[in-house]
Design a protein around this motif. Structure first.
Motif, PDB file in Angstrom:
ATOM      1  N   CYS A  82       0.847  -1.180   0.000  1.00  0.00           N
ATOM      2  CA  CYS A  82       0.000   0.000   0.000  1.00  0.00           C
ATOM      3  C   CYS A  82       0.888   1.236   0.000  1.00  0.00           C
ATOM      4  O   CYS A  82       2.114   1.138   0.084  1.00  0.00           O
ATOM      5  CB  CYS A  82      -0.939   0.006   1.212  1.00  0.00           C
ATOM      6  SG  CYS A  82      -0.070   0.102   2.784  1.00  0.00           S
ATOM      7  N   ALA A  83       0.266   2.403  -0.077  1.00  0.00           N
ATOM      8  CA  ALA A  83       1.041   3.646  -0.123  1.00  0.00           C
ATOM      9  C   ALA A  83       1.865   3.833   1.147  1.00  0.00           C
ATOM     10  O   ALA A  83       3.002   4.313   1.097  1.00  0.00           O
ATOM     11  CB  ALA A  83       0.098   4.831  -0.328  1.00  0.00           C
ATOM     12  N   ASN A  88       7.079   4.027   3.890  1.00  0.00           N
ATOM     13  CA  ASN A  88       7.921   3.600   5.006  1.00  0.00           C
ATOM     14  C   ASN A  88       9.151   2.831   4.530  1.00  0.00           C
ATOM     15  O   ASN A  88      10.214   2.899   5.159  1.00  0.00           O
ATOM     16  CB  ASN A  88       7.110   2.761   5.982  1.00  0.00           C
ATOM     17  CG  ASN A  88       6.128   3.596   6.772  1.00  0.00           C
ATOM     18  OD1 ASN A  88       6.199   4.828   6.754  1.00  0.00           O
ATOM     19  ND2 ASN A  88       5.196   2.951   7.439  1.00  0.00           N
ATOM     20  N   PHE A  89       9.003   2.121   3.438  1.00  0.00           N
ATOM     21  CA  PHE A  89      10.146   1.426   2.835  1.00  0.00           C
ATOM     22  C   PHE A  89      11.221   2.440   2.445  1.00  0.00           C
ATOM     23  O   PHE A  89      12.412   2.242   2.721  1.00  0.00           O
ATOM     24  CB  PHE A  89       9.672   0.642   1.611  1.00  0.00           C
ATOM     25  CG  PHE A  89      10.774  -0.006   0.827  1.00  0.00           C
ATOM     26  CD1 PHE A  89      11.359  -1.186   1.249  1.00  0.00           C
ATOM     27  CD2 PHE A  89      11.241   0.572  -0.359  1.00  0.00           C
ATOM     28  CE1 PHE A  89      12.383  -1.780   0.522  1.00  0.00           C
ATOM     29  CE2 PHE A  89      12.248  -0.009  -1.088  1.00  0.00           C
ATOM     30  CZ  PHE A  89      12.822  -1.189  -0.646  1.00  0.00           C
ATOM     31  N   GLY A 114       2.522  -7.207  12.334  1.00  0.00           N
ATOM     32  CA  GLY A 114       2.493  -7.852  11.026  1.00  0.00           C
ATOM     33  C   GLY A 114       2.638  -6.938   9.836  1.00  0.00           C
ATOM     34  O   GLY A 114       2.373  -7.340   8.704  1.00  0.00           O
ATOM     35  N   THR A 115       3.054  -5.706  10.046  1.00  0.00           N
ATOM     36  CA  THR A 115       3.164  -4.751   8.937  1.00  0.00           C
ATOM     37  C   THR A 115       4.574  -4.679   8.346  1.00  0.00           C
ATOM     38  O   THR A 115       4.811  -3.917   7.412  1.00  0.00           O
ATOM     39  CB  THR A 115       2.729  -3.350   9.398  1.00  0.00           C
ATOM     40  OG1 THR A 115       3.402  -3.018  10.619  1.00  0.00           O
ATOM     41  CG2 THR A 115       1.228  -3.299   9.624  1.00  0.00           C
ATOM     42  N   LYS A 244       0.305   2.901  10.400  1.00  0.00           N
ATOM     43  CA  LYS A 244      -1.013   3.225  10.948  1.00  0.00           C
ATOM     44  C   LYS A 244      -2.140   2.534  10.204  1.00  0.00           C
ATOM     45  O   LYS A 244      -3.106   2.058  10.811  1.00  0.00           O
ATOM     46  CB  LYS A 244      -1.217   4.743  10.918  1.00  0.00           C
ATOM     47  CG  LYS A 244      -2.483   5.230  11.589  1.00  0.00           C
ATOM     48  CD  LYS A 244      -2.560   6.745  11.587  1.00  0.00           C
ATOM     49  CE  LYS A 244      -3.820   7.238  12.277  1.00  0.00           C
ATOM     50  NZ  LYS A 244      -3.910   8.731  12.297  1.00  0.00           N
ATOM     51  N   THR A 245      -2.036   2.472   8.873  1.00  0.00           N
ATOM     52  CA  THR A 245      -3.135   1.926   8.067  1.00  0.00           C
ATOM     53  C   THR A 245      -2.788   0.612   7.387  1.00  0.00           C
ATOM     54  O   THR A 245      -3.679  -0.067   6.867  1.00  0.00           O
ATOM     55  CB  THR A 245      -3.542   2.944   6.982  1.00  0.00           C
ATOM     56  OG1 THR A 245      -2.421   3.200   6.120  1.00  0.00           O
ATOM     57  CG2 THR A 245      -4.000   4.247   7.621  1.00  0.00           C
TER      58      THR A 245
END
Length: 256
Positions: A82-83, A88-89, A114-115, A244-245
């Motif tokens: 996702c965006a 974050n990458f 798990g993110t 967060k998402t």
């Protein structure tokens, strides 16, 4: 073939007779000294490569990792779903570059389970480790506490002090999964005196050294769970990457 000449080299306390060696005029003493210097430089390069290799192996040999699949993690294997994970990458890649340039800061990777927080933290540490000039460790906090508790046995070969000291002396350290050792992360659990003692000892000893902390806790939960001394050292000169998402990558659909 070599032959001596009437010329002399005056670079020594006493003149040295020059000679022809493979068609070149050389001073035999200077020539031998140059060979000796080249040999010493080669030995020094070999030694430095050996020491760099030894430091790189510390990461794989001495890290304390609960989830062994994390050892396969790298930036190449991180999947941006996702965006937010894509952003974050890029932040993690930048942090790795800054660490490799010698910048010192604490990086928090915080958010839902798990993110990919541990994946990115391990990837950063792996990049830093490949430079070969830093002793790098990845430590799952619950594993650390279990290992320290094992030293309480009279037959233990390690001590609490020696384990903590190895973390303090590391050039680069990841503390993974802060808060998991508390149990129910949704409750109001507080760290025990033992946890606070260990955490403070590590954080206090590592002032001025780079550190990564991954956690599922919010900042408020961290302040609530740990003593003020530890919290103040955690958040001294810090950056953060927040999830967060993003969805839990490990969650599977249960068919019942």
């Amino acid at each position: 073939m070599s032959s001596y000449l009437s010329d002399t080299c005056d670079n020594h306390s006493k003149p040295v007779q020059m000679m022809m060696l493979n068609g070149q005029k050389v001073c035999p003493r200077c020539f031998c000294q140059s060979l000796d210097t080249a040999l010493q430089q080669e030995k020094q390069r070999d030694y430095e490569q050996y020491k760099a290799s030894e430091k790189r192996m510390v990461f794989y040999r001495e890290s304390m990792i609960a989830d062994q699949t994390i050892r396969d993690a790298s930036f190449d294997t991180y999947v941006c779903e996702c965006a937010e994970t894509a952003e974050n990458f890029q932040k993690a890649r930048q942090a790795a570059a800054d660490y490799r340039k010698g910048e010192v800061f604490t990086l928090f990777l915080a958010g839902k389970p798990g993110t990919g927080k541990s994946h990115l933290a391990y990837s950063i540490a792996k990049e830093v480790n490949e430079d070969g000039d830093k002793r790098t460790l990845f430590i799952t906090i619950d594993q650390l506490l279990q290992r320290i508790k094992s030293t309480f046995s009279k037959d233990a070969k390690e001590t609490e002090h020696s384990i903590i000291q190895s973390l303090i002396e590391a050039d680069f350290l990841v503390l993974d999964d802060l808060g998991a050792e508390l149990g129910d992360l949704n409750g109001d659990n507080k760290a025990t005196n033992f946890i606070n003692r260990v955490l403070f000892s590590v954080l206090e000893g590592r002032q001025g050294k780079p550190l990564i902390i991954t956690t599922n806790l919010t900042g408020d939960k961290i302040r609530q769970a740990y003593d003020d001394r530890s919290v103040s050292r955690m958040f001294r000169g810090f950056r953060h990457i927040k999830f967060k998402t993003a969805k839990d990558k490990r969650m599977i659909e249960i068919p019942f």
